[in-house]
Write a protein that holds these residues in place. Structure first.
Motif, PDB file in Angstrom:
ATOM      1  N   ASP A  38       0.846  -1.205   0.000  1.00 58.57           N
ATOM      2  CA  ASP A  38       0.000   0.000   0.000  1.00 58.57           C
ATOM      3  C   ASP A  38       0.877   1.249   0.000  1.00 58.57           C
ATOM      4  OD1 ASP A  38      -2.221  -1.598   0.082  1.00 58.57           O
ATOM      5  OD2 ASP A  38      -2.592  -1.352   2.236  1.00 58.57           O
ATOM      6  N   HIS A  39       1.893   1.185   0.834  1.00 57.24           N
ATOM      7  CA  HIS A  39       2.825   2.300   0.924  1.00 57.24           C
ATOM      8  C   HIS A  39       3.446   2.595  -0.437  1.00 57.24           C
ATOM      9  CE1 HIS A  39       5.451   4.980   3.086  1.00 57.24           C
ATOM     10  NE2 HIS A  39       4.963   4.566   4.237  1.00 57.24           N
ATOM     11  N   LEU A  40       3.972   1.541  -1.047  1.00 55.36           N
ATOM     12  CA  LEU A  40       4.661   1.711  -2.331  1.00 55.36           C
ATOM     13  C   LEU A  40       3.726   2.218  -3.408  1.00 55.36           C
ATOM     14  CD1 LEU A  40       7.012  -1.401  -2.734  1.00 55.36           C
ATOM     15  CD2 LEU A  40       7.366   0.713  -1.448  1.00 55.36           C
ATOM     16  N   ILE A  41       2.514   1.711  -3.391  1.00 54.36           N
ATOM     17  CA  ILE A  41       1.660   2.026  -4.530  1.00 54.36           C
ATOM     18  C   ILE A  41       1.177   3.478  -4.470  1.00 54.36           C
ATOM     19  CG2 ILE A  41      -0.693   1.385  -3.789  1.00 54.36           C
ATOM     20  CD1 ILE A  41       1.133   0.302  -7.023  1.00 54.36           C
ATOM     21  N   LEU A  42       1.072   4.028  -3.266  1.00 54.70           N
ATOM     22  CA  LEU A  42       0.723   5.451  -3.169  1.00 54.70           C
ATOM     23  C   LEU A  42       1.857   6.301  -3.753  1.00 54.70           C
ATOM     24  CD1 LEU A  42      -0.948   5.499   0.364  1.00 54.70           C
ATOM     25  CD2 LEU A  42      -2.091   5.681  -1.861  1.00 54.70           C
ATOM     26  N   ASP A  43       3.095   5.941  -3.416  1.00 51.84           N
ATOM     27  CA  ASP A  43       4.247   6.639  -4.003  1.00 51.84           C
ATOM     28  C   ASP A  43       4.319   6.396  -5.512  1.00 51.84           C
ATOM     29  OD1 ASP A  43       5.076   7.743  -1.633  1.00 51.84           O
ATOM     30  OD2 ASP A  43       6.599   6.217  -1.204  1.00 51.84           O
ATOM     31  N   TRP A  44       3.984   5.180  -5.887  1.00 51.43           N
ATOM     32  CA  TRP A  44       3.998   4.802  -7.314  1.00 51.43           C
ATOM     33  C   TRP A  44       3.034   5.705  -8.092  1.00 51.43           C
ATOM     34  CZ3 TRP A  44       0.647   3.130 -11.073  1.00 51.43           C
ATOM     35  CH2 TRP A  44       1.151   2.357 -12.128  1.00 51.43           C
ATOM     36  N   ASN A  45       1.824   5.851  -7.562  1.00 49.98           N
ATOM     37  CA  ASN A  45       0.822   6.693  -8.228  1.00 49.98           C
ATOM     38  C   ASN A  45       1.326   8.111  -8.423  1.00 49.98           C
ATOM     39  OD1 ASN A  45      -1.385   5.087  -8.861  1.00 49.98           O
ATOM     40  ND2 ASN A  45      -2.116   5.082  -6.737  1.00 49.98           N
ATOM     41  N   LYS A  46       1.892   8.658  -7.361  1.00 49.19           N
ATOM     42  CA  LYS A  46       2.386  10.047  -7.451  1.00 49.19           C
ATOM     43  C   LYS A  46       3.540  10.148  -8.433  1.00 49.19           C
ATOM     44  CE  LYS A  46       1.259  11.265  -2.714  1.00 49.19           C
ATOM     45  NZ  LYS A  46       1.955  10.860  -1.502  1.00 49.19           N
ATOM     46  N   THR A  47       4.429   9.172  -8.374  1.00 47.30           N
ATOM     47  CA  THR A  47       5.570   9.193  -9.299  1.00 47.30           C
ATOM     48  C   THR A  47       5.085   9.151 -10.747  1.00 47.30           C
ATOM     49  OG1 THR A  47       6.885   7.988  -7.668  1.00 47.30           O
ATOM     50  CG2 THR A  47       7.732   8.043  -9.910  1.00 47.30           C
ATOM     51  N   GLN A  48       4.137   8.264 -11.017  1.00 48.41           N
ATOM     52  CA  GLN A  48       3.677   8.124 -12.399  1.00 48.41           C
ATOM     53  C   GLN A  48       2.959   9.389 -12.862  1.00 48.41           C
ATOM     54  OE1 GLN A  48       5.057   5.734 -14.018  1.00 48.41           O
ATOM     55  NE2 GLN A  48       5.810   4.942 -12.065  1.00 48.41           N
ATOM     56  N   GLN A  49       2.156   9.980 -11.957  1.00 47.88           N
ATOM     57  CA  GLN A  49       1.477  11.240 -12.317  1.00 47.88           C
ATOM     58  C   GLN A  49       2.496  12.321 -12.632  1.00 47.88           C
ATOM     59  OE1 GLN A  49      -1.239  12.286  -9.108  1.00 47.88           O
ATOM     60  NE2 GLN A  49      -2.293  10.328  -9.379  1.00 47.88           N
ATOM     61  N   ARG A  50       3.512  12.419 -11.789  1.00 51.38           N
ATOM     62  CA  ARG A  50       4.504  13.464 -11.988  1.00 51.38           C
ATOM     63  C   ARG A  50       5.280  13.232 -13.282  1.00 51.38           C
ATOM     64  NH1 ARG A  50       6.708  13.019  -7.281  1.00 51.38           N
ATOM     65  NH2 ARG A  50       8.690  12.134  -7.941  1.00 51.38           N
ATOM     66  N   GLN A  51       5.619  11.981 -13.529  1.00 47.13           N
ATOM     67  CA  GLN A  51       6.370  11.691 -14.757  1.00 47.13           C
ATOM     68  C   GLN A  51       5.526  11.976 -16.001  1.00 47.13           C
ATOM     69  OE1 GLN A  51       8.050   7.697 -14.476  1.00 47.13           O
ATOM     70  NE2 GLN A  51       9.425   8.274 -12.790  1.00 47.13           N
TER      71      GLN A  51
END
Ligand code: HBZ
Length: 833
Positions: free
Chosen positions: A61-74
């Motif tokens: 869960d932790h990773l996927i929240l960061d994953w979402n933000k990273t992908q949005q930013r990229q």
């Protein structure tokens, strides 16, 4: 776009935003929630496996929240991305890595203790993700860690094998392969059933006129297999950046099976089609450094490449940029030749589907791709029969022929009087049957080609790819010496050493900038520091000794010198040289009086590694090691002076226990055969010294750590050819000490005389291709030097600290910066907007 929430409702979303746990209280809540909901269990039936699952889900869960933000930013930034195409990702375990990279391991430890579990036991529940053979696959995993840790916008693309590399069992001294079914519970992947690609096989090509009356190729018929995406989040260390590894799984098109056939009673063929489709991503091919030209392997390659390119092109098209901007937005790295069809596939998409001119398309293609070569061994260079490619991918074969035609035309212009060069460099080998040479295609279709260590990069330029240097000039060829991630291979594998270093350097910054280790050199005379250093090595050896006892039943003395060789079993890596050396040591000890023996230094020779299932000679080597072990380990004259251990099923998680526990490790390939090697780096980074040949990255390790801190032996790469020639055409005498070893084996001291005769014949009668006899004397002498050096523990620790202090260069972070600069032309993204 249609799927996004309208403006007025977004406030409600923001109010309800999920956030990840931070404290151990919050972590415990998440674990309990997952046990009770995701796993449908309770505190009355929560075993370690369930606790592992719930902990992993909490971290996921932790990773996927960061994953979402990273992908949005990229996506928002829309800057150039890197795509790393690799048929193998040897990831190992994910939980420990996630905890350390997110920086919440201590939090989880406290939380788990509160809930009644020891964190090590929980970490130990995880099944390795073993989607690779050896160095090439592990390199891909280290690169993903570095790309995320350095905030590069980067994706890995691979295959989601149902079965990874087989599990190795040793039964009566022989290797037995057992399937590695690892997917029964894998919390680290997100199935994306909505992200699919139809991949076409077989069929035929017809030329039809388009609107402008130009003739275009249409590939039709054949069959469709569907690729389904599974995403694995890749957390960076001490950064919110979380990248993506997308693995494709195959399934039949048109649902589970053909209902029409099913209803009409043709049950078997409807299920057969489904099975044929699923077979594609079923199993990893277990060969390293060998290509066998199997149709299913080619299918795997195209399936994965076609799905990945479709995905990459789809993402590019969303930006609405002009096609010529493609190489400014996209860098694709080919991990060996396995994904070379991507070059042809992109050309096909651009000319057949997007309607670009050949020349513009080809400029885009070559601007996009880079190719990494990992071997000069001829048996490992990929070639596919033209007939097979024609059958499976008819349109691609046409494009390959066109690429070759234009390429050869330009070569002919450049070298009008040289017919031979055309034959040598052609993408098509004019053999019976004709073959497509994938390395040639990869060179022609890329703007950069790199080797993986200096010697190796020089060798490819002067041997297998010499003509291409003449054609394209030296600038197309470059070197990027391999590296390893210090997060997994120091911090995770050797936490005590990492803490000691951090306490002396003032922080853990060295894990992000490994060159900072050089400050340790100021401490080599610090008594207290040296003592702690030695204690940590000893504790790691105790841990390994305990593991050896549990898994083999053999008691080993942790004060003995631990001598380790763990890697895939291969004649060129010369485990046979090592075991012959062990036998020599045994015979020497046996010949001594008890009084003499007392003066000898005790040693434990530890081996580990898998043989490809079809590699008969490699399996004999495993058998000999085990046979020697059962004699030596039970010889009362010998006792603790020599133990020979074969560790079953060597893999990434076992490497994490083994690497920190070596005094000396062996990297003893015939000079010029091991492209780089990366375990050499892992051992030295953990304070072990190495014995090695002047091969691969050993040479650069020597340059960095200094000749006094490494044990080199053996013939040089430049002499190998002459020696081989002399073996075949001159008289070939065997080293006398080695001859005694052979006699002992042939006497039956280790059983199975018949089994081992081929290993001996390879040296004595078949030209000793790997120069075992030529290097034997120097190998034995150097081991004597190792013993002598080890007796002086004071000095040994100084060597160990000095070597670690000088290992900064071998971080995979340094590699990634070199690729980013010299090959990809990409930059990291700022962590926050
Ligand atoms: O790649 C290894 C090299 O042998 C080693 O020297 C180098 O350090 C490492 C990383 O660059 N090569 C492999 O591991 N190769 C394979 O595993 C392999 C797998 C499938 C193949 C061919 C090779 O079809």
């Amino acid at each position: 776009v249609e799927a996004s929430i309208p403006e007025p409702q977004r406030e409600a979303w923001k109010r309800s935003q999920t956030s990840a746990f931070k404290s151990s209280d919050e972590f415990e809540k998440e674990v309990v929630r997952h046990v009770e909901t995701s796993l449908a269990r309770s505190m009355f039936n929560c075993d370690e496996k369930a606790a592992y699952s719930a902990t992993s889900l909490a971290f996921r869960d932790h990773l996927i929240l960061d994953w979402n933000k990273t992908q949005q930013r990229q996506t928002y930034r829309d800057s150039k991305r890197v795509y790393y195409l690799s048929l193998e990702f040897l990831m190992g375990r994910a939980l420990d890595n996630a905890m350390l990279n997110v920086g919440l391991k201590d939090t989880a430890k406290a939380g788990l203790a509160d809930l009644g579990f020891r964190i090590e036991d929980i970490i130990g529940q995880e099944h390795d993700a073993a989607l690779g053979n050896g160095g090439l696959g592990r390199l891909a995993a280290c690169f993903l860690d570095s790309l995320a840790s350095l905030d590069f916008p980067a994706w890995g693309y691979g295959l989601r094998y149902r079965y990874g590399i087989f599990k190795q069992e040793i039964i009566d001294g022989y290797q037995v392969e057992v399937p590695d079914y690892w997917l029964d519970f894998n919390p680290w992947e997100f199935p994306r059933h909505d992200v699919t690609v139809d991949v076409q096989f077989f069929g035929s090509v017809k030329k039809v006129p388009n609107e402008q009356g130009k003739s275009v190729a249409v590939w039709e018929g054949g069959e469709i297999v569907v690729a389904v995406a599974y995403d694995v989040p890749i957390p960076g260390y001490d950064t919110p950046t979380t990248n993506n590894l997308r693995l494709w799984s195959s399934k039949a098109s048109g649902g589970e099976f053909d209902f029409q056939k099913f209803n009409s009673g043709d049950y078997e063929s409807s299920v057969a089609e489904q099975q044929r489709a699923e077979t594609i991503s079923n199993v990893l091919y277990p060969n390293d450094n060998l290509e066998r030209g199997k149709e299913l392997r080619l299918k795997q390659q195209y399936f994965w490449v076609a799905a990945s390119l479709y995905d990459i092109v789809r993402r590019f098209k969303k930006s609405k940029r002009a096609w010529r901007e493609f190489p400014e937005q996209v860098a694709i790295q080919l991990n060996d030749t396995h994904p070379t069809l991507a070059i042809v596939e992109l050309q096909r998409i651009l000319i057949d589907i997007e309607g670009l001119d050949w020349d513009l398309a080809w400029e885009i293609v070559t601007g996009t791709f880079g190719y990494t070569n990992h071997t000069v061994l001829p048996e490992a260079l990929e070639k596919w029969p033209v007939g097979l490619v024609q059958h499976l991918l008819p349109r691609h074969l046409q494009i390959i022929y066109d690429i070759n035609l234009f390429f050869l035309q330009s070569v002919e212009k450049q070298f009008p009087d040289d017919r031979d060069i055309l034959t040598r460099v052609s993408i098509i080998e004019e053999s019976q049957p004709k073959m497509v040479r994938m390395a040639h295609l990869a060179i022609v279709g890329s703007h950069k080609v790199n080797g993986v260590a200096e010697l190796h990069s020089d060798l490819i330029k002067t041997t297998i790819f010499k003509d291409f240097v003449e054609i394209y000039g030296p600038d197309r060829f470059t070197n990027v010496t391999n590296g390893i991630t210090p997060r997994r291979w120091l911090h995770q594998a050797n936490p005590r050493l990492s803490e000691l270093i951090a306490s002396k350097l003032g922080s853990h910054e060295f894990l992000k900038d490994l060159s900072q280790l050089n400050k340790l050199e100021l401490l080599v005379q610090d008594k207290e520091f040296k003592k702690e250093w030695a204690e940590i090595k000893f504790a790691n050896k105790v841990r390994l000794a305990k593991y050896i006892k549990e898994t083999t039943g053999v008691n080993v003395n942790p004060s003995a010198l631990f001598d380790v060789q763990v890697k895939r079993i291969h004649e060129y890596k010369r485990q046979q040289l090592n075991i012959f050396g062990v036998i020599h040591r045994y015979l020497t000890l046996k010949a001594m009086t008890p009084a003499e023996r007392k003066k000898q230094l005790p040693r434990v020779s530890i081996f580990g590694g898998k043989a490809a299932p079809g590699y008969w000679m490699a399996k004999q080597i495993i058998h000999l090691i085990n046979a020697v072990g059962s004699v030596v380990n039970n010889d009362e004259d010998i006792g603790d002076l020599l133990k020979v251990i074969f560790l079953e099923d060597y893999n990434v998680s076992k490497a994490e226990i083994i690497c920190p526990a070596s005094d000396i490790s062996e990297h003893i390939s015939t000079a010029g055969t091991e492209a780089s090697g990366t375990s050499n780096m892992k051992f030295v980074l953990n304070g072990g010294l190495i014995i090695g040949t002047c091969d691969g990255a050993n040479i650069e390790i020597t340059r960095e750590v200094g000749e006094n801190n490494i044990f080199l032996f053996g013939n040089l790469a430049e002499d190998v050819e002459d020696l081989r020639h002399a073996h075949t055409y001159g008289s070939h005498t065997i080293d006398p000490d080695l001859a005694k070893v052979f006699e002992e084996i042939q006497k039956g001291t280790f059983g199975s005389v018949h089994d081992f005769s081929a290993m001996i014949a390879a040296v004595k009668d078949h030209g000793d291709y790997y120069l075992v006899s030529d290097d034997f004397h120097s190998y034995i002498e150097t081991h004597t030097l190792v013993d002598e050096a080890y007796r002086n523990q004071e000095e040994w620790v100084v060597k160990s600290i000095t070597a670690v202090a000088r290992m900064g260069f071998f971080s995979s972070d340094r590699c990634i910066y070199e690729y980013a600069d010299g090959i990809w032309n990409v930059e990291p993204l700022p962590r926050r907007d």
